[in-house]
Scaffold this motif. Structure first.
Motif, PDB file in Angstrom:
ATOM      1  N   ALA A 134       0.840  -1.207   0.000  1.00  8.79           N
ATOM      2  CA  ALA A 134       0.000   0.000   0.000  1.00  8.79           C
ATOM      3  C   ALA A 134       0.872   1.254   0.000  1.00  8.79           C
ATOM      4  CB  ALA A 134      -0.933  -0.013   1.208  1.00  8.79           C
ATOM      5  N   MET A 135       1.920   1.250   0.805  1.00 12.06           N
ATOM      6  CA  MET A 135       2.813   2.405   0.844  1.00 12.06           C
ATOM      7  C   MET A 135       3.516   2.609  -0.488  1.00 12.06           C
ATOM      8  SD  MET A 135       4.274   2.007   4.725  1.00 12.06           S
ATOM      9  CE  MET A 135       5.405   3.376   4.611  1.00 12.06           C
ATOM     10  N   LYS A 136       3.866   1.524  -1.178  1.00  9.95           N
ATOM     11  CA  LYS A 136       4.462   1.643  -2.522  1.00  9.95           C
ATOM     12  C   LYS A 136       3.502   2.326  -3.480  1.00  9.95           C
ATOM     13  CE  LYS A 136       7.356  -2.513  -2.554  1.00  9.95           C
ATOM     14  NZ  LYS A 136       7.494  -3.842  -3.202  1.00  9.95           N
ATOM     15  N   ASN A 137       2.200   2.184  -3.218  1.00  8.87           N
ATOM     16  CA  ASN A 137       1.173   2.781  -4.068  1.00  8.87           C
ATOM     17  C   ASN A 137       0.661   4.108  -3.500  1.00  8.87           C
ATOM     18  OD1 ASN A 137       0.334   0.845  -6.399  1.00  8.87           O
ATOM     19  ND2 ASN A 137       0.762  -0.470  -4.638  1.00  8.87           N
ATOM     20  N   ASP A 138       1.448   4.733  -2.627  1.00 15.86           N
ATOM     21  CA  ASP A 138       1.128   6.043  -2.036  1.00 15.86           C
ATOM     22  C   ASP A 138      -0.211   6.060  -1.301  1.00 15.86           C
ATOM     23  OD1 ASP A 138       3.508   7.267  -2.868  1.00 15.86           O
ATOM     24  OD2 ASP A 138       2.671   7.612  -4.863  1.00 15.86           O
ATOM     25  N   ILE A 139      -0.496   4.985  -0.600  1.00 13.09           N
ATOM     26  CA  ILE A 139      -1.721   4.880   0.184  1.00 13.09           C
ATOM     27  C   ILE A 139      -1.346   4.940   1.660  1.00 13.09           C
ATOM     28  CG2 ILE A 139      -3.651   3.361   0.795  1.00 13.09           C
ATOM     29  CD1 ILE A 139      -3.401   2.253  -2.089  1.00 13.09           C
ATOM     30  N   THR A 140      -2.051   5.782   2.401  1.00 13.91           N
ATOM     31  CA  THR A 140      -1.840   5.875   3.834  1.00 13.91           C
ATOM     32  C   THR A 140      -2.606   4.752   4.517  1.00 13.91           C
ATOM     33  OG1 THR A 140      -1.634   8.271   3.668  1.00 13.91           O
ATOM     34  CG2 THR A 140      -2.088   7.364   5.855  1.00 13.91           C
ATOM     35  N   CYS A 161      -7.263   6.474   0.527  1.00 10.35           N
ATOM     36  CA  CYS A 161      -6.943   6.427  -0.892  1.00 10.35           C
ATOM     37  C   CYS A 161      -7.754   7.496  -1.615  1.00 10.35           C
ATOM     38  CB  CYS A 161      -7.269   5.034  -1.448  1.00 10.35           C
ATOM     39  SG  CYS A 161      -6.835   4.829  -3.173  1.00 10.35           S
ATOM     40  N   ASN A 162      -7.063   8.438  -2.228  1.00 12.60           N
ATOM     41  CA  ASN A 162      -7.718   9.536  -2.941  1.00 12.60           C
ATOM     42  C   ASN A 162      -8.694  10.290  -2.038  1.00 12.60           C
ATOM     43  OD1 ASN A 162      -6.347   8.849  -5.336  1.00 12.60           O
ATOM     44  ND2 ASN A 162      -7.900   7.292  -5.777  1.00 12.60           N
ATOM     45  N   ILE A 178      -7.943  -7.171  -4.182  1.00 17.84           N
ATOM     46  CA  ILE A 178      -8.557  -6.222  -3.264  1.00 17.84           C
ATOM     47  C   ILE A 178     -10.010  -6.084  -3.716  1.00 17.84           C
ATOM     48  CG2 ILE A 178      -8.453  -3.914  -2.291  1.00 17.84           C
ATOM     49  CD1 ILE A 178      -5.438  -3.954  -2.971  1.00 17.84           C
ATOM     50  N   ILE A 179     -10.854  -6.840  -3.045  1.00 15.77           N
ATOM     51  CA  ILE A 179     -12.233  -7.075  -3.492  1.00 15.77           C
ATOM     52  C   ILE A 179     -13.210  -6.303  -2.611  1.00 15.77           C
ATOM     53  CG2 ILE A 179     -13.970  -8.858  -3.901  1.00 15.77           C
ATOM     54  CD1 ILE A 179     -11.573 -10.879  -3.925  1.00 15.77           C
ATOM     55  N   PRO A 180     -14.106  -5.509  -3.201  1.00 13.59           N
ATOM     56  CA  PRO A 180     -15.159  -4.879  -2.399  1.00 13.59           C
ATOM     57  C   PRO A 180     -16.034  -5.971  -1.784  1.00 13.59           C
ATOM     58  CG  PRO A 180     -15.110  -3.985  -4.644  1.00 13.59           C
ATOM     59  CD  PRO A 180     -14.199  -5.161  -4.621  1.00 13.59           C
ATOM     60  N   ASN A 211      -5.991  -4.015  -7.158  1.00 12.53           N
ATOM     61  CA  ASN A 211      -6.954  -2.917  -7.155  1.00 12.53           C
ATOM     62  C   ASN A 211      -6.543  -1.860  -6.123  1.00 12.53           C
ATOM     63  OD1 ASN A 211      -9.297  -1.350  -7.400  1.00 12.53           O
ATOM     64  ND2 ASN A 211     -10.514  -2.734  -6.137  1.00 12.53           N
ATOM     65  N   TRP A 212      -5.367  -1.271  -6.318  1.00 15.27           N
ATOM     66  CA  TRP A 212      -4.835  -0.328  -5.361  1.00 15.27           C
ATOM     67  C   TRP A 212      -5.505   1.039  -5.427  1.00 15.27           C
ATOM     68  CZ3 TRP A 212      -2.648  -2.284  -1.363  1.00 15.27           C
ATOM     69  CH2 TRP A 212      -2.008  -3.498  -1.459  1.00 15.27           C
ATOM     70  N   ASN A 213      -6.416   1.233  -6.365  1.00 15.81           N
ATOM     71  CA  ASN A 213      -7.232   2.453  -6.387  1.00 15.81           C
ATOM     72  C   ASN A 213      -8.481   2.284  -5.537  1.00 15.81           C
ATOM     73  OD1 ASN A 213      -5.561   3.956  -8.096  1.00 15.81           O
ATOM     74  ND2 ASN A 213      -6.409   2.917  -9.879  1.00 15.81           N
TER      75      ASN A 213
END
Length: 160
Positions: free
Chosen positions: A49-55, A72-73, A128-130, A155-157
């Motif tokens: 997650a950190m690699k994908n700029d997610i806190t 995320c966003n 990463i499944i809803p 699904n890192w978005n």
């Protein structure tokens, strides 16, 4: 300070993922292995997650049904991280019902958890499944890279 080589570290991580808990003291070894597998998978999630700029934030206590809150966003989501294992048909199996009360997310999965994240070792992918997409909430779900959940590979978005 204790230093280990990359090779040794990889072997230790592999051991954590593939310990079957067989042999003497099976119950204790199985419980310890399951806990270690879960912790290692959670740490891998944080790094990715950190690699994908997610806190990533973790609840102070270990009593919540989710493992992490991700930002995320500018949107917050709750995430339950689960390890998977491969069956004989090549599917990745994820247990929604664990041995420990906190890991039993079956009863109210989509009420309190936004996403289920699981790492598939053979593919080197995260799913990463809803949780609202998980229709059959039995004790296990099967994931294939060509199945219903394929659109949630990495699904890192955190698309719903």
């Amino acid at each position: 300070m204790h230093f280990i080589s990359r090779q040794c570290f990889r072997q230790q991580i592999s051991c954590l993922f593939f310990c079957s808990g067989g042999g003497i003291g099976r119950g204790v070894i199985t419980m310890i292995s399951a806990l270690k597998n879960g912790y290692v998978t959670e740490q891998m999630f944080i790094v990715e997650a950190m690699k994908n700029d997610i806190t990533v934030s973790k609840p102070v206590t270990n009593t919540e049904i989710y493992d992490f809150i991700v930002d995320c966003n500018n949107k917050l989501f709750t995430v339950q991280v689960k390890k998977s294992w491969d069956d004989k048909k090549g599917r990745h199996i994820v247990s929604l019902r664990g041995r420990y009360p906190r890991s039993n997310i079956r009863h109210n999965l989509s009420d309190r958890v936004d996403f289920l994240a699981t790492y598939c070792n053979g593919e080197n992918n995260w799913y990463i499944i809803p949780t609202h997409e998980i229709k059959d909430i039995n004790s296990n779900i099967a994931i294939r890279n060509t199945g219903n959940y394929a659109k949630y590979i990495n699904n890192w978005n955190f698309n719903i």
